[in-house]
Design an enzyme around this catalytic site. Structure first.
Site, PDB file in Angstrom:
ATOM      1  N   ASN A  66       0.871  -1.179   0.000  1.00  0.00           N
ATOM      2  CA  ASN A  66       0.000   0.000   0.000  1.00  0.00           C
ATOM      3  C   ASN A  66       0.911   1.232   0.000  1.00  0.00           C
ATOM      4  O   ASN A  66       1.502   1.545   1.036  1.00  0.00           O
ATOM      5  CB  ASN A  66      -0.896  -0.044   1.244  1.00  0.00           C
ATOM      6  CG  ASN A  66      -1.723   1.227   1.410  1.00  0.00           C
ATOM      7  OD1 ASN A  66      -1.756   2.077   0.517  1.00  0.00           O
ATOM      8  ND2 ASN A  66      -2.385   1.361   2.557  1.00  0.00           N
ATOM      9  N   LYS A 102       0.102   4.245  -0.198  1.00  0.00           N
ATOM     10  CA  LYS A 102      -0.527   5.439   0.415  1.00  0.00           C
ATOM     11  C   LYS A 102      -0.295   6.646  -0.495  1.00  0.00           C
ATOM     12  O   LYS A 102      -0.298   6.491  -1.715  1.00  0.00           O
ATOM     13  CB  LYS A 102       0.007   5.626   1.843  1.00  0.00           C
ATOM     14  CG  LYS A 102      -0.125   4.333   2.670  1.00  0.00           C
ATOM     15  CD  LYS A 102       0.094   4.500   4.136  1.00  0.00           C
ATOM     16  CE  LYS A 102      -0.111   3.147   4.819  1.00  0.00           C
ATOM     17  NZ  LYS A 102      -0.033   3.227   6.262  1.00  0.00           N
ATOM     18  N   HIS A 127      -9.436   1.171   5.048  1.00  0.00           N
ATOM     19  CA  HIS A 127      -8.166   1.387   5.762  1.00  0.00           C
ATOM     20  C   HIS A 127      -8.397   2.370   6.906  1.00  0.00           C
ATOM     21  O   HIS A 127      -9.184   3.316   6.782  1.00  0.00           O
ATOM     22  CB  HIS A 127      -7.107   1.929   4.797  1.00  0.00           C
ATOM     23  CG  HIS A 127      -5.729   1.884   5.374  1.00  0.00           C
ATOM     24  ND1 HIS A 127      -5.286   2.816   6.285  1.00  0.00           N
ATOM     25  CD2 HIS A 127      -4.717   0.998   5.208  1.00  0.00           C
ATOM     26  CE1 HIS A 127      -4.049   2.492   6.641  1.00  0.00           C
ATOM     27  NE2 HIS A 127      -3.678   1.407   5.999  1.00  0.00           N
ATOM     28  N   GLU A 184      -6.759   4.773   7.900  1.00  0.00           N
ATOM     29  CA  GLU A 184      -6.511   6.185   7.547  1.00  0.00           C
ATOM     30  C   GLU A 184      -7.703   6.783   6.807  1.00  0.00           C
ATOM     31  O   GLU A 184      -7.976   7.978   6.924  1.00  0.00           O
ATOM     32  CB  GLU A 184      -5.209   6.287   6.720  1.00  0.00           C
ATOM     33  CG  GLU A 184      -3.992   6.073   7.614  1.00  0.00           C
ATOM     34  CD  GLU A 184      -2.787   5.451   6.936  1.00  0.00           C
ATOM     35  OE1 GLU A 184      -2.697   5.462   5.697  1.00  0.00           O
ATOM     36  OE2 GLU A 184      -1.913   4.938   7.677  1.00  0.00           O
ATOM     37  N   GLU A 242      -5.137  -4.858  10.622  1.00  0.00           N
ATOM     38  CA  GLU A 242      -4.078  -3.875  10.845  1.00  0.00           C
ATOM     39  C   GLU A 242      -4.349  -3.117  12.145  1.00  0.00           C
ATOM     40  O   GLU A 242      -5.136  -2.161  12.154  1.00  0.00           O
ATOM     41  CB  GLU A 242      -4.041  -2.861   9.696  1.00  0.00           C
ATOM     42  CG  GLU A 242      -3.781  -3.456   8.340  1.00  0.00           C
ATOM     43  CD  GLU A 242      -3.226  -2.421   7.367  1.00  0.00           C
ATOM     44  OE1 GLU A 242      -2.131  -2.650   6.846  1.00  0.00           O
ATOM     45  OE2 GLU A 242      -3.865  -1.378   7.157  1.00  0.00           O
ATOM     46  N   GLY A 257       2.952   2.154  10.857  1.00  0.00           N
ATOM     47  CA  GLY A 257       3.970   3.201  10.711  1.00  0.00           C
ATOM     48  C   GLY A 257       4.692   3.541  12.006  1.00  0.00           C
ATOM     49  O   GLY A 257       5.367   4.562  12.088  1.00  0.00           O
ATOM     50  N   SER A 282       3.736  -2.245  10.283  1.00  0.00           N
ATOM     51  CA  SER A 282       5.194  -2.324  10.485  1.00  0.00           C
ATOM     52  C   SER A 282       5.801  -3.670  10.090  1.00  0.00           C
ATOM     53  O   SER A 282       6.733  -4.136  10.733  1.00  0.00           O
ATOM     54  CB  SER A 282       5.556  -1.966  11.935  1.00  0.00           C
ATOM     55  OG  SER A 282       5.152  -0.637  12.226  1.00  0.00           O
TER      56      SER A 282
HETATM   57  P1  13P Z   1       3.265   0.312   7.637  1.00  0.00           P
HETATM   58  O1  13P Z   1       3.751  -0.992   7.005  1.00  0.00           O
HETATM   59  O2  13P Z   1       4.016   1.505   7.140  1.00  0.00           O
HETATM   60  O3  13P Z   1       3.178   0.211   9.118  1.00  0.00           O
HETATM   61  O4  13P Z   1       1.758   0.531   7.111  1.00  0.00           O
HETATM   62  C1  13P Z   1       0.852  -0.500   7.223  1.00  0.00           C
HETATM   63  C2  13P Z   1      -0.373  -0.137   6.461  1.00  0.00           C
HETATM   64  O5  13P Z   1      -1.115   0.742   6.869  1.00  0.00           O
HETATM   65  C3  13P Z   1      -0.639  -0.857   5.203  1.00  0.00           C
HETATM   66  O6  13P Z   1      -1.940  -0.627   4.755  1.00  0.00           O
END
Ligand code: 13P
Length: 257
Positions: A10, A12, A93, A95, A168, A174, A214
Site C-alpha cells: 500500500n 498510500k 483502511h 486512515e 491492521e 507506521g 510495520s
Molecule cells: P506500515 O507498514 O508503514 O506500518 O503501514 C501498514 C499499512 O497501513 C498498510 O496498509
C-alpha cells in the site's frame, strides 16, 4: 489447493512517475517468486502506468466510491479503477476511516460495488491502542467486519480469491511496533471463525487474512508463519523493491515450510 501467500504494497500518498522504476523492479523480482502473489496499490495516478508495464504483479487502488458515477467531485468509482487496469481495491483502511470519517456501512457498499465491477477486495479492520488496552480488540474487529464485509445473493465460485481481510492494528501502523505472534494468532483465528460463519467452510475457510502494521523483511518470517496469516499488507516497506521483495522472499520460504 490453498491460495498462495498474498503480499500487497500500500503506497498510500507516495509516488510520482519517478517511482515507476521501483514498480518495474518489484515486477521483475516477482517473476522469480511465483509461489507468492505480489501486488501493489499506488496512488490513483499511477494505476494505469503500472498496469501498462507490469507483467507479473497486479495493481490496485486504495479506495473507491460506492456509486458507478455522478456528481462526486474528487471521487473514483470501482469501474474507473478496473478501466485503468486495477484488479483490486483496498477498502476501509484506518486512515480512510479516520481522515474521511468512513463508516462500516459505507465500506460495505464500496465492497459490494467493487465486486460488482469485477475487482477483488481487501477489507481492512483493526483496533486502536485504547480499544486493545480496554480488552475490546476482538469484539471491535468482529463488529467492524460483521458490518462491512460484502454480502451476496449468490456467492461467486471464486469468492475465496475475491475477498481478503487485512487485520491492521492502528497502533502498529507506521510505528515500528508489531502485535505479538500470540495476539496475531488470536485475532486471525477469530476472523477465520467469522469468515466461515458468513461464507461457509469452502470459501471462508480459505480466504486470506493479511496482517499489516510495520511488517519488514526482518519480522516477516515470524509473522507470516503464524497460523491463519495468509500474507501481509505493507506500507512503508513496500516503497522500495529491495525491502518489499525481502518480505515476498520470506513469504515464499514460509509457504515452502
Ligand atoms: P506500515 O507498514 O508503514 O506500518 O503501514 C501498514 C499499512 O497501513 C498498510 O496498509
Amino acid at each position: 489447493m490453498p491460495l498462495r501467500p498474498y503480499i500487497v504494497g500500500n503506497w498510500k500518498m507516495h509516488g510520482t512517475r519517478a517511482m515507476l522504476s521501483e514498480a518495474r523492479a518489484i515486477d521483475r523480482a516477482a517473476q522469480r517468486h511465483m509461489k507468492v502473489e505480489v501486488a501493489i496499490a499506488p496512488p490513483y495516478t499511477l494505476i494505469h502506468p503500472v498496469h501498462r508495464e507490469a507483467e507479473q504483479i497486479a495493481v490496485g487502488a486504495q479506495d473507491c466510491h460506492h456509486e458507478e458515477g455522478g456528481a462526486h467531485t474528487g471521487d473514483i468509482s470501482a469501474n474507473m479503477v478496473a478501466d485503468a487496469g486495477g484488479k483490486f481495491v483496498i477498502l476501509g483502511h484506518s486512515e480512510r476511516r479516520e481522515n474521511h470519517g468512513e463508516t462500516d456501512a459505507q465500506i460495505k457498499a464500496k465492497a459490494n460495488a467493487a465486486l460488482e465491477a469485477g475487482l477483488r477486495v481487501i477489507l481492512c479492520c483493526g483496533e486502536s491502542e485504547k480499544t486493545r488496552d480496554a480488552g475490546r480488540a476482538v469484539a471491535h474487529v468482529k463488529k467492524q467486519l460483521n458490518a462491512s464485509l460484502p454480502t451476496f445473493d449468490e456467492q461467486p465460485e471464486d469468492l475465496r480469491e475475491r475477498v481478503t481481510v487485512a487485520y491492521e492494528p492502528i497502533w502498529a501502523i507506521g510505528t515500528g511496533k508489531t502485535a505479538t505472534v500470540d495476539d496475531i494468532a488470536e485475532m486471525h483465528g477469530e476472523i477465520r471463525a467469522l469468515l466461515i460463519k458468513l461464507y461457509g467452510e469452502e470459501h471462508g475457510g480459505e480466504m486470506r487474512i493479511l496482517y499489516g502494521g510495520s511488517v519488514k523483511p526482518e519480522n516477516a518470517s515470524e509473522i507470516l508463519s503464524t497460523p491463519d496469516v495468509g500474507g501481509a499488507l505493507v506500507g512503508g516497506a513496500s516503497l522500495t523493491a529491495d525491502s518489499f521483495m525481502g518480505i515476498a522472499l520470506a513469504a515464499g520460504e514460509t509457504a515452502e515450510g
